[in-house]
Write an enzyme that holds these catalytic residues in place. Structure first.
Site, PDB file in Angstrom:
ATOM      1  N   ASP A   1      21.768  98.465  51.731  1.00  0.00           N
ATOM      2  CA  ASP A   1      22.606  97.863  52.320  1.00  0.00           C
ATOM      3  C   ASP A   1      21.755  98.014  54.210  1.00  0.00           C
ATOM      4  O   ASP A   1      20.902  98.461  53.967  1.00  0.00           O
ATOM      5  CB  ASP A   1      23.433  99.949  52.819  1.00  0.00           C
ATOM      6  CG  ASP A   1      24.399 100.358  53.449  1.00  0.00           C
ATOM      7  OD1 ASP A   1      24.931  98.996  53.836  1.00  0.00           O
ATOM      8  OD2 ASP A   1      24.862 101.129  53.734  1.00  0.00           O
ATOM      9  N   GLY A   2      22.556  98.001  54.899  1.00  0.00           N
ATOM     10  CA  GLY A   2      22.338  97.955  56.268  1.00  0.00           C
ATOM     11  C   GLY A   2      22.406  96.934  57.159  1.00  0.00           C
ATOM     12  O   GLY A   2      21.329  96.731  58.070  1.00  0.00           O
TER      13      GLY A   2
ATOM     14  N   GLY B   1      24.000  94.419  58.274  1.00  0.00           N
ATOM     15  CA  GLY B   1      24.939  94.057  59.125  1.00  0.00           C
ATOM     16  C   GLY B   1      24.621  94.799  60.401  1.00  0.00           C
ATOM     17  O   GLY B   1      24.448  94.607  61.224  1.00  0.00           O
ATOM     18  N   ARG B   2      23.803  96.278  60.556  1.00  0.00           N
ATOM     19  CA  ARG B   2      24.031  97.453  61.215  1.00  0.00           C
ATOM     20  C   ARG B   2      22.418  96.590  62.347  1.00  0.00           C
ATOM     21  O   ARG B   2      21.818  96.097  63.551  1.00  0.00           O
ATOM     22  CB  ARG B   2      23.542  98.230  61.110  1.00  0.00           C
ATOM     23  CG  ARG B   2      24.848  98.963  61.029  1.00  0.00           C
ATOM     24  CD  ARG B   2      25.423 100.632  60.597  1.00  0.00           C
ATOM     25  NE  ARG B   2      25.199 100.593  59.026  1.00  0.00           N
ATOM     26  CZ  ARG B   2      24.699 101.093  57.956  1.00  0.00           C
ATOM     27  NH1 ARG B   2      24.709 102.542  58.565  1.00  0.00           N
ATOM     28  NH2 ARG B   2      24.571 101.045  56.515  1.00  0.00           N
TER      29      ARG B   2
ATOM     30  N   HIS C   1      22.092  89.215  56.786  1.00  0.00           N
ATOM     31  CA  HIS C   1      22.587  89.174  55.441  1.00  0.00           C
ATOM     32  C   HIS C   1      21.148  87.902  55.002  1.00  0.00           C
ATOM     33  O   HIS C   1      20.622  88.188  53.813  1.00  0.00           O
ATOM     34  CB  HIS C   1      23.220  88.483  55.258  1.00  0.00           C
ATOM     35  CG  HIS C   1      24.377  89.789  55.038  1.00  0.00           C
ATOM     36  ND1 HIS C   1      24.778  90.722  54.319  1.00  0.00           N
ATOM     37  CD2 HIS C   1      26.156  88.846  55.504  1.00  0.00           C
ATOM     38  CE1 HIS C   1      25.869  91.221  55.280  1.00  0.00           C
ATOM     39  NE2 HIS C   1      26.902  90.975  55.873  1.00  0.00           N
TER      40      HIS C   1
ATOM     41  N   LEU D   1      10.204  90.671  34.278  1.00  0.00           N
ATOM     42  CA  LEU D   1      11.185  91.744  34.971  1.00  0.00           C
ATOM     43  C   LEU D   1      12.606  90.962  34.949  1.00  0.00           C
ATOM     44  O   LEU D   1      13.036  90.259  34.237  1.00  0.00           O
ATOM     45  CB  LEU D   1      10.507  91.684  36.701  1.00  0.00           C
ATOM     46  CG  LEU D   1      11.444  91.759  37.912  1.00  0.00           C
ATOM     47  CD1 LEU D   1      11.584  93.981  37.898  1.00  0.00           C
ATOM     48  CD2 LEU D   1      11.450  92.048  39.073  1.00  0.00           C
TER      49      LEU D   1
ATOM     50  N   LEU E   1      27.159 106.825  46.877  1.00  0.00           N
ATOM     51  CA  LEU E   1      27.149 105.494  45.679  1.00  0.00           C
ATOM     52  C   LEU E   1      28.156 104.095  45.382  1.00  0.00           C
ATOM     53  O   LEU E   1      27.580 103.199  45.185  1.00  0.00           O
ATOM     54  CB  LEU E   1      27.019 105.990  44.160  1.00  0.00           C
ATOM     55  CG  LEU E   1      26.178 107.785  43.989  1.00  0.00           C
ATOM     56  CD1 LEU E   1      26.020 108.338  42.844  1.00  0.00           C
ATOM     57  CD2 LEU E   1      24.693 106.841  43.947  1.00  0.00           C
ATOM     58  N   SER E   2      28.682 104.674  46.284  1.00  0.00           N
ATOM     59  CA  SER E   2      29.755 103.067  46.897  1.00  0.00           C
ATOM     60  C   SER E   2      30.252 102.321  45.491  1.00  0.00           C
ATOM     61  O   SER E   2      30.170 101.452  45.575  1.00  0.00           O
ATOM     62  CB  SER E   2      28.981 102.458  48.136  1.00  0.00           C
ATOM     63  OG  SER E   2      29.091 102.744  49.188  1.00  0.00           O
TER      64      SER E   2
HETATM   65  C1  IPE Z   1      27.232  98.944  49.018  1.00  0.00           C
HETATM   66  O1  IPE Z   1      27.729  98.779  50.565  1.00  0.00           O
HETATM   67  C2  IPE Z   1      27.811  97.548  48.900  1.00  0.00           C
HETATM   68  C3  IPE Z   1      26.333  96.420  48.827  1.00  0.00           C
HETATM   69  C4  IPE Z   1      25.409  97.382  48.916  1.00  0.00           C
HETATM   70  C5  IPE Z   1      26.427  95.431  48.879  1.00  0.00           C
HETATM   71  P1  IPE Z   1      28.806  98.871  51.275  1.00  0.00           P
HETATM   72  O2  IPE Z   1      28.463  98.760  52.557  1.00  0.00           O
HETATM   73  O3  IPE Z   1      29.641  97.782  51.603  1.00  0.00           O
HETATM   74  O4  IPE Z   1      29.380 100.242  51.024  1.00  0.00           O
HETATM   75  P2  IPE Z   1      30.599 101.200  51.567  1.00  0.00           P
HETATM   76  O5  IPE Z   1      31.356 100.844  52.419  1.00  0.00           O
HETATM   77  O6  IPE Z   1      29.468 101.455  53.296  1.00  0.00           O
HETATM   78  O7  IPE Z   1      30.006 103.285  51.228  1.00  0.00           O
HETATM   79  C1  IPE Z   2      24.632  95.379  52.499  1.00  0.00           C
HETATM   80  O1  IPE Z   2      24.639  95.487  54.183  1.00  0.00           O
HETATM   81  C2  IPE Z   2      25.331  94.543  52.236  1.00  0.00           C
HETATM   82  C3  IPE Z   2      26.513  93.769  51.813  1.00  0.00           C
HETATM   83  C4  IPE Z   2      27.319  94.777  51.563  1.00  0.00           C
HETATM   84  C5  IPE Z   2      27.082  92.718  50.977  1.00  0.00           C
HETATM   85  P1  IPE Z   2      25.843  95.680  54.920  1.00  0.00           P
HETATM   86  O2  IPE Z   2      25.837  94.258  55.546  1.00  0.00           O
HETATM   87  O3  IPE Z   2      26.805  96.207  54.320  1.00  0.00           O
HETATM   88  O4  IPE Z   2      25.324  95.904  55.870  1.00  0.00           O
HETATM   89  P2  IPE Z   2      26.043  97.526  57.235  1.00  0.00           P
HETATM   90  O5  IPE Z   2      25.564  98.690  56.670  1.00  0.00           O
HETATM   91  O6  IPE Z   2      27.507  96.980  57.821  1.00  0.00           O
HETATM   92  O7  IPE Z   2      25.138  97.837  58.529  1.00  0.00           O
HETATM   93 MG    MG Z   3      26.742  98.975  54.852  1.00  0.00          MG
END
Ligand code: IPE
Ligand code: IPE
Ligand code: MG
Length: 249
Positions: free
Chosen positions: A16-17, A19-20, A33, A127, A183-184
């Protein structure tokens, strides 16, 4: 299925993260990404040397379809390009790749690359990487339940196989980056006794050293599976003298 994977750790990563990370640098989210793919590569490289046999990477959740069309298209495109250009390297590194999640909603070109990558990497024995795409743990559990009602055997190991789509060890450690602590909808059944590790690190910045740090934290925890601390300590002592069990207790 290689039984050797079952005697090594199963680590799940909620990557995660992206985008930010991009937004913080004034970049479009898509570049986050792209940078995330590099981190994925680093982790796959580091994992086998750290006692990890199975790596389940959350790449796209079923709820991620709710994102803008353009971002979804970028993610699907990146996955397709990644598989097309790097499968041969996975083969060289002894990585077996599988996709978990729904395939019927993915672009046909991506589905073809997945089929090809799974076939080409099937003999990998260093792996096992499971890429979770259009994945929802609740949907996986529902699908397993639907098969149970159609007459499948109702035991925990049998149900686990239906949920996971293979003989996979319960997840030992779940890592989530970017500071979020949830955990999403990721491996809800398999993580019943998983240790959870949360880090502020954004996924594009994650390195093999971060994986080592998470595993060190994991190594410092006592897993009790419902027993007392002293019972659990004895079990660890016994585990060192006994052959590895195929499925986590
Ligand atoms: C969960 O991340 C899915 C992946 C990392 C692929 P999200 O960024 O979509 O989750 P929420 O919406 O913040 O819970
Ligand atoms: C995780 O990063 C990748 C996916 C969910 C596809 P995000 O795209 O959720 O990044 P943030 O949470 O918006 O920073
Ligand atoms: Mg995210």
């Amino acid at each position: 299925m290689q039984t050797s994977f079952l005697s090594k750790l199963h680590v799940g990563v909620i990557m995660d993260g992206n985008g930010r990370w991009a937004t913080q640098q004034g970049l479009p989210r898509g570049l986050g990404h792209e940078a995330g793919v590099d981190a994925t590569r680093r982790v796959m490289e580091a994992a086998p040397g750290m006692g990890v046999g199975t790596l389940t990477l959350f790449a796209f959740s079923s709820d991620n379809w709710r994102r803008p069309d353009e971002e979804v298209a970028t993610l699907m495109h990146l996955l397709e390009i990644y598989l097309r250009s790097e499968t041969h390297q996975l083969v060289e590194k002894g990585i077996r790749l599988n996709l978990i999640g729904r395939r019927d909603r993915l672009p046909p070109g991506l589905r073809e690359e997945i089929d090809r990558a799974e076939a080409m990497t099937a003999a990998g024995d260093r792996l096992h990487v499971r890429l979770a795409v259009d994945y929802s743990a609740r949907d996986a559990i529902l699908a397993a339940a639907a098969r149970i009602s159609a007459g499948e055997d109702l035991t925990r190991p049998g149900f686990s196989r239906l949920v996971s789509g293979d003989i996979v060890r319960d997840v030992d450690l779940v890592i989530r980056t970017s500071g979020e602590q949830r955990l999403s909808d990721f491996m809800l059944w398999e993580s019943a006794y998983a240790e959870l590790f949360f880090t502020q690190r954004m996924w594009p910045d994650f390195t093999g050293e971060d994986l080592a740090e998470a595993l060190a934290a994991f190594g410092g925890r006592q897993r009790r599976f419902g027993t007392t601390p002293s019972q659990a300590a004895l079990k660890v002592a016994a585990a060192h003298t006994m052959p590895a069990q195929p499925v986590a207790a």
